[in-house]
Design a protein around this motif. Structure first.
Motif, PDB file in Angstrom:
ATOM      1  N   VAL A  65       0.949  -1.145   0.037  1.00  0.00           N
ATOM      2  CA  VAL A  65      -0.169  -0.030   0.155  1.00  0.00           C
ATOM      3  C   VAL A  65       0.839   1.212   0.088  1.00  0.00           C
ATOM      4  O   VAL A  65       1.755   1.377   0.760  1.00  0.00           O
ATOM      5  CB  VAL A  65      -0.791  -0.037   1.231  1.00  0.00           C
ATOM      6  CG1 VAL A  65      -1.793   1.167   1.178  1.00  0.00           C
ATOM      7  CG2 VAL A  65      -1.902  -1.117   1.229  1.00  0.00           C
ATOM      8  N   VAL A  66       0.799   2.117  -1.017  1.00  0.00           N
ATOM      9  CA  VAL A  66       1.592   3.441  -0.987  1.00  0.00           C
ATOM     10  C   VAL A  66       0.633   4.616  -0.708  1.00  0.00           C
ATOM     11  O   VAL A  66      -0.450   4.729  -1.290  1.00  0.00           O
ATOM     12  CB  VAL A  66       1.961   3.751  -2.495  1.00  0.00           C
ATOM     13  CG1 VAL A  66       2.647   4.929  -2.402  1.00  0.00           C
ATOM     14  CG2 VAL A  66       2.923   2.463  -2.966  1.00  0.00           C
ATOM     15  N   GLY A  67       0.920   4.918   0.744  1.00  0.00           N
ATOM     16  CA  GLY A  67       0.172   5.905   1.247  1.00  0.00           C
ATOM     17  C   GLY A  67      -0.514   5.586   2.802  1.00  0.00           C
ATOM     18  O   GLY A  67      -1.015   4.868   2.801  1.00  0.00           O
ATOM     19  N   GLY A  68       0.172   6.325   3.580  1.00  0.00           N
ATOM     20  CA  GLY A  68      -0.289   5.854   4.892  1.00  0.00           C
ATOM     21  C   GLY A  68      -1.118   6.580   5.665  1.00  0.00           C
ATOM     22  O   GLY A  68      -1.196   7.002   6.868  1.00  0.00           O
ATOM     23  N   GLY A  69      -2.200   7.363   5.028  1.00  0.00           N
ATOM     24  CA  GLY A  69      -3.420   8.014   5.715  1.00  0.00           C
ATOM     25  C   GLY A  69      -4.292   7.080   6.120  1.00  0.00           C
ATOM     26  O   GLY A  69      -4.246   5.907   6.240  1.00  0.00           O
TER      27      GLY A  69
END
Length: 404
Positions: free
Chosen positions: A6-10
């Motif tokens: 997963v790219v994006g840790g929001g």
């Protein structure tokens, strides 16, 4: 080799990783996040979380922690007026419950939401690597090779892009978008006020755009204040006295004296809808797949709906022994989410164009329409169910509070 990167840790990226890992613990999942560690702790914003999304967060084991800081929305009031009008007549009211004791939405501080999701990810053993971005990727028949900003490579069966509305990964995948700018910006701020809001949210339709007052705990409210971009920039750059004076004209005096808490920021508003949500070994979720006007408060909730659909698609494919990154598997996720997303994008676009003006015949027509809805309880209940995400058949299990 990873099963899912997963790219994006929001909020959306973390929820996607947690949802899949919880249901399929044997899958190897990692999250990479371009922002440095701890930057999320400085986020002063709050978000409306609808009932369906709270059901999912409950299944993920995070809602009990999140709701401790959340404010239920007990009622919604809609007005249509000019800034100079001495009285703002209420055209439409919604009671906030989808069923006894369960509001259709809560206002949640973003910090509380990310904190709870990070703890859930850590508990499940999901690595979160900060300060890294994906600079390129190559898709093969059995895997996707992702090159990171530190020069290293990661191989994964499925790459999930949650890297925001200006997604670089979406562009790398060659996925085109439908996109335009509204010429508006949304000013986001938090205010403290003398009197209790009693859990009432207000949406004032003003000629420059909607002005939303959303209740928070401890006699505070979150503002989403839409203005033409030049005016929004001027207001954000002004000193506190000028800003609060302009704010009071729109906010009114019902809650007494108001005071800005923390900073204020303006975000350009537009519509961005991806023409496809998937490619071989690649899926978009959250703002990377869609960016809509905040007039309905559904932006983040659309992302959580993506999470529920993607997680169920991936987990069920894995249980059947299928390749989770195969295009024919991912197309189920796309068919599940694309129509709903386009429908919401068109709806918010029409609403913004309908209400962000001061044309008298249009004002008369829209106020008549609001009044008709107010007088038809069944129609009002339908709109509440739509806003809460609890209507419709075939919703993903997580949105109904069920394990995958």
């Amino acid at each position: 080799m990873l099963d899912m990167l997963v790219v994006g840790g929001g909020y959306v990226g973390l929820a996607a990783a947690v949802a899949v890992k919880q249901a399929a613990p044997h899958l190897a999942i990692e999250v990479i996040e371009a922002a440095p560690a701890g930057v999320w702790e400085k986020d002063e914003r709050a978000s409306a979380i609808i009932a369906a999304a709270s059901h999912m967060l409950d299944v993920l084991g995070t809602w009990e922690e999140i709701v401790a800081d959340a404010q239920p929305i007990n009622k919604m009031i809609v007005t249509d007026s000019r800034t100079s009008d001495p009285v703002r007549p209420v055209f439409l009211t919604f009671d906030g419950a989808v069923e006894e004791g369960k509001p259709f939405a809560h206002m949640v501080p973003n910090v509380s939401m990310v904190r709870a999701l990070r703890r859930a990810a850590e508990k499940l053993g999901i690595p979160i690597r900060h300060g890294l971005s994906a600079t390129s990727f190559n898709t093969g028949s059995t895997r996707c090779t992702v090159t990171l900003s530190d020069g290293s490579n990661i191989e994964t069966k499925l790459l999930v892009a949650c890297d925001g509305v200006r997604s670089k990964l979406r562009d790398m995948a060659g996925i085109r978008t439908v996109k335009w700018d509204y010429g508006q910006s949304g000013i986001v701020a938090t205010v403290a006020h003398e009197r209790d809001h009693e859990g009432v949210a207000e949406e004032h339709f003003l000629p420059s755009g909607p002005f939303a007052i959303l209740p928070l705990k401890n006699n505070r409210s979150s503002l989403v204040w839409t203005e033409r971009t030049a005016e929004a920039d001027r207001l954000v750059a002004s000193d506190d006295l000028v800003f609060e004076e302009e704010l009071q004209r729109r906010f009114g005096h019902k809650l007494g004296e108001i005071r800005i808490e923390g900073g204020r920021r303006a975000f350009p508003l537009g519509l961005t809808l991806s023409r496809a949500f998937v490619a071989p070994r690649f899926a978009l979720a959250g703002d990377a797949a869609h960016g809509i006007h905040p007039i309905s408060g559904q932006g983040l909730n659309l992302g959580f709906k993506d999470v529920a659909a993607l997680a169920e698609t991936v987990v069920e494919a894995d249980r059947l022994g299928l390749d989770i990154g195969a295009l024919n598997v991912l197309e189920r996720y796309q068919s599940w989410r694309r129509f709903d997303t386009f429908r919401m994008g068109v709806t918010t676009d029409v609403l913004n164009r309908l209400f962000s003006n001061d044309v008298t015949p249009i004002r008369i027509a829209r106020d008549f329409g609001l009044g008709m809805v107010e007088r038809l309880p069944k129609l009002k209940n339908f709109f509440i169910g739509e806003a809460a995400g609890t209507t419709g058949e075939g919703n993903p299990k997580l949105l109904a509070g069920q394990q995958i």
